[in-house]
Write an enzyme that holds these catalytic residues in place. Structure first.
Site, PDB file in Angstrom:
ATOM      1  N   GLN A  39     115.163 -44.815 -33.794  1.00 18.54           N
ATOM      2  CA  GLN A  39     114.059 -45.199 -34.680  1.00 18.54           C
ATOM      3  C   GLN A  39     112.914 -44.202 -34.570  1.00 18.54           C
ATOM      4  O   GLN A  39     112.883 -43.382 -33.661  1.00 18.54           O
ATOM      5  CB  GLN A  39     113.553 -46.590 -34.280  1.00 18.54           C
ATOM      6  CG  GLN A  39     113.139 -46.664 -32.813  1.00 18.54           C
ATOM      7  CD  GLN A  39     113.278 -48.046 -32.199  1.00 18.54           C
ATOM      8  OE1 GLN A  39     113.336 -49.038 -32.923  1.00 18.54           O
ATOM      9  NE2 GLN A  39     113.328 -48.135 -30.880  1.00 18.54           N
ATOM     10  N   HIS A  70     102.542 -61.341 -25.420  1.00 14.85           N
ATOM     11  CA  HIS A  70     103.307 -61.363 -24.174  1.00 14.85           C
ATOM     12  C   HIS A  70     103.104 -62.658 -23.379  1.00 14.85           C
ATOM     13  O   HIS A  70     104.047 -63.175 -22.785  1.00 14.85           O
ATOM     14  CB  HIS A  70     102.960 -60.124 -23.328  1.00 14.85           C
ATOM     15  CG  HIS A  70     103.444 -58.855 -23.962  1.00 14.85           C
ATOM     16  ND1 HIS A  70     102.627 -57.777 -24.237  1.00 14.85           N
ATOM     17  CD2 HIS A  70     104.678 -58.506 -24.429  1.00 14.85           C
ATOM     18  CE1 HIS A  70     103.334 -56.826 -24.807  1.00 14.85           C
ATOM     19  NE2 HIS A  70     104.573 -57.244 -24.954  1.00 14.85           N
ATOM     20  N   ASP A  94     107.861 -51.796 -23.883  1.00 15.72           N
ATOM     21  CA  ASP A  94     106.470 -51.460 -23.521  1.00 15.72           C
ATOM     22  C   ASP A  94     106.078 -52.033 -22.162  1.00 15.72           C
ATOM     23  O   ASP A  94     105.041 -51.679 -21.613  1.00 15.72           O
ATOM     24  CB  ASP A  94     105.498 -51.942 -24.606  1.00 15.72           C
ATOM     25  CG  ASP A  94     105.676 -53.416 -24.912  1.00 15.72           C
ATOM     26  OD1 ASP A  94     105.475 -54.248 -24.006  1.00 15.72           O
ATOM     27  OD2 ASP A  94     106.039 -53.751 -26.057  1.00 15.72           O
ATOM     28  N   GLU A 114     116.428 -52.138 -22.281  1.00 15.06           N
ATOM     29  CA  GLU A 114     115.766 -51.621 -23.489  1.00 15.06           C
ATOM     30  C   GLU A 114     116.630 -50.497 -24.057  1.00 15.06           C
ATOM     31  O   GLU A 114     117.030 -49.582 -23.331  1.00 15.06           O
ATOM     32  CB  GLU A 114     114.364 -51.096 -23.105  1.00 15.06           C
ATOM     33  CG  GLU A 114     113.720 -50.150 -24.096  1.00 15.06           C
ATOM     34  CD  GLU A 114     113.476 -50.763 -25.484  1.00 15.06           C
ATOM     35  OE1 GLU A 114     112.884 -51.861 -25.559  1.00 15.06           O
ATOM     36  OE2 GLU A 114     113.880 -50.110 -26.484  1.00 15.06           O
ATOM     37  N   ASP A 146     122.137 -50.978 -24.250  1.00 13.24           N
ATOM     38  CA  ASP A 146     122.270 -51.962 -25.316  1.00 13.24           C
ATOM     39  C   ASP A 146     122.212 -53.389 -24.739  1.00 13.24           C
ATOM     40  O   ASP A 146     123.121 -53.818 -24.017  1.00 13.24           O
ATOM     41  CB  ASP A 146     123.624 -51.710 -26.001  1.00 13.24           C
ATOM     42  CG  ASP A 146     123.871 -52.671 -27.145  1.00 13.24           C
ATOM     43  OD1 ASP A 146     123.069 -53.612 -27.348  1.00 13.24           O
ATOM     44  OD2 ASP A 146     124.885 -52.488 -27.842  1.00 13.24           O
ATOM     45  N   GLY A 147     121.162 -54.099 -25.072  1.00 18.08           N
ATOM     46  CA  GLY A 147     120.970 -55.451 -24.541  1.00 18.08           C
ATOM     47  C   GLY A 147     122.027 -56.430 -25.037  1.00 18.08           C
ATOM     48  O   GLY A 147     122.334 -57.413 -24.353  1.00 18.08           O
ATOM     49  N   ASP A 165     112.780 -59.834 -26.355  1.00 16.86           N
ATOM     50  CA  ASP A 165     111.549 -59.244 -26.877  1.00 16.86           C
ATOM     51  C   ASP A 165     111.926 -58.023 -27.704  1.00 16.86           C
ATOM     52  O   ASP A 165     111.712 -56.883 -27.300  1.00 16.86           O
ATOM     53  CB  ASP A 165     110.613 -58.871 -25.712  1.00 16.86           C
ATOM     54  CG  ASP A 165     109.344 -58.190 -26.200  1.00 16.86           C
ATOM     55  OD1 ASP A 165     109.080 -58.226 -27.418  1.00 16.86           O
ATOM     56  OD2 ASP A 165     108.631 -57.619 -25.360  1.00 16.86           O
ATOM     57  N   PRO A 172     117.813 -51.178 -34.886  1.00 19.96           N
ATOM     58  CA  PRO A 172     118.480 -51.497 -33.615  1.00 19.96           C
ATOM     59  C   PRO A 172     118.375 -52.961 -33.197  1.00 19.96           C
ATOM     60  O   PRO A 172     119.176 -53.425 -32.391  1.00 19.96           O
ATOM     61  CB  PRO A 172     117.784 -50.585 -32.594  1.00 19.96           C
ATOM     62  CG  PRO A 172     116.576 -50.037 -33.247  1.00 19.96           C
ATOM     63  CD  PRO A 172     116.781 -50.134 -34.729  1.00 19.96           C
TER      64      PRO A 172
HETATM   65  N1  SPD Z   1     106.931 -57.286 -36.261  1.00 20.15           N
HETATM   66  C1  SPD Z   1     106.777 -57.111 -34.881  1.00 20.15           C
HETATM   67  C2  SPD Z   1     107.780 -57.780 -34.016  1.00 20.15           C
HETATM   68  C3  SPD Z   1     107.640 -57.243 -32.671  1.00 20.15           C
HETATM   69  C4  SPD Z   1     108.213 -58.011 -31.597  1.00 20.15           C
HETATM   70  N2  SPD Z   1     108.230 -57.313 -30.347  1.00 20.15           N
HETATM   71  C5  SPD Z   1     107.018 -56.695 -29.958  1.00 20.15           C
HETATM   72  C6  SPD Z   1     107.148 -55.943 -28.689  1.00 20.15           C
HETATM   73  C7  SPD Z   1     106.104 -56.302 -27.722  1.00 20.15           C
HETATM   74  N3  SPD Z   1     106.563 -56.203 -26.385  1.00 20.15           N
END
Ligand code: SPD
Length: 296
Positions: A39, A70, A94, A114, A146-147, A165, A172
């Site tokens: 991406q 979070h 992140d 991730e 790959d989760g 998350d 992806p």
């Molecule tokens: N449209 C945004 C969706 C994002 C979901 N994950 C955000 C990552 C934060 N850790």
């Protein structure tokens, strides 16, 4: 889900996520942008919310509003699973979800899987406050991979909490929203385990939201969406959905676990959580009651 459209990011000025005839923007400048194997990854510096991350032109997180997201995805699950020794975070590059999980002293081992190593690398470099001490916590174990495959290959009943998350269901993260994946998540949870996922906006992505909640209900037998705000996301109105192996235990946070984390929270508290589950819009509640279980 319609593909999000993104304008080329200017060096400075307005940086927008554009979806379905609406633009959601921050004033700032692009610090770094690169297309990884998965991406387009963009790091910005914004006036209002500090440094932030976009994936394929969609807002993911920013230093001064990441807590809305979070804290919401983590504490209902971590305060209610029967045990919280072993936690799996799928996505979360992140580091913010891992950081909030590791504030719970009962967590002994956290796997974070991730898919995009560039997201991790740039989050550590540009957004270090989001992952915070998680990156160096001895309980934290990062796999860049790959989760979906990780969940499929994990032994039965190997985690107490599974948190997804991911980004939006295009690119992806698409495979993080289907029945086969949710079934794997259920299989790898221990009795008393809790599942949590971001479940998109009840306004901007209503159909995806409804389908996601309904699929999780079909797999777990029950599931409840919780509603809050992430100001930078489309419509600002967001949801997270929770399910558990043995009933709706995520509705009742354990008082001592909650007390141990609540003073460090900006948004989440047991009271906020009660309101957020209760804040289900009437039309969504009606739709969920009347929908038949989707099969995919
Ligand atoms: N449209 C945004 C969706 C994002 C979901 N994950 C955000 C990552 C934060 N850790």
């Amino acid at each position: 889900m319609a593909e999000p459209v993104s304008t080329p990011n200017p060096a400075s000025g307005w940086i927008d996520e554009i979806f379905d005839g609406v633009r959601y923007g921050l004033e700032g400048r692009v610090l770094a942008e690169q297309t990884s194997a998965f991406q387009r990854v963009t790091i910005i510096d914004s006036q209002r919310y500090g440094k932030g991350l976009l994936l394929d032109g969609c807002w993911m997180t920013a230093e001064r509003q990441e807590r809305h997201y979070h804290e919401a995805i983590v504490h209902p699950a971590l305060c209610s699973a029967a045990s919280i020794e072993r936690v799996l975070v799928i996505g979360g590059g992140d580091g913010g979800t891992a950081r909030e999980c590791l504030r719970h002293s009962g967590v002994r081992h956290l796997d974070m899987v991730e898919i995009d190593g560039l997201v991790v690398e740039w989050s550590q470099q540009y957004l270090p406050s989001i992952g915070g001490s998680a990156w160096s916590d001895p309980r934290f174990h990062l796999t860049v991979g790959d989760g979906i495959a990780w969940a499929a290959n994990a032994p039965d009943a190997s985690y107490d909490v599974v948190i997804v998350d991911g980004s939006d269901p295009a690119g992806p993260a698409e495979g993080l929203f289907n029945r086969a994946f949710f079934e794997q998540c259920r299989r790898i949870l221990r009795p008393g385990g809790v599942f949590a996922t971001q479940s998109e906006s009840p306004e901007a992505f209503r159909q995806v939201h409804l389908d996601t909640v309904q699929l999780i209900r079909a797999v777990f037998g029950h599931a409840d969406p919780m509603y809050g705000w992430v100001p930078m996301y489309p419509s600002g109105w967001w949801s997270w959905t929770f399910a558990a192996i043995d009933g709706r235990r995520y509705l009742q946070p354990d008082p001592s676990r909650a007390a141990a984390v609540v003073d460090g929270c900006e948004i989440w508290s047991p009271r906020w959580q009660r309101g957020a589950f209760d804040a289900i819009p009437a039309a969504i509640e009606r739709s969920l009651r009347s929908l038949h279980s989707p099969s995919a």
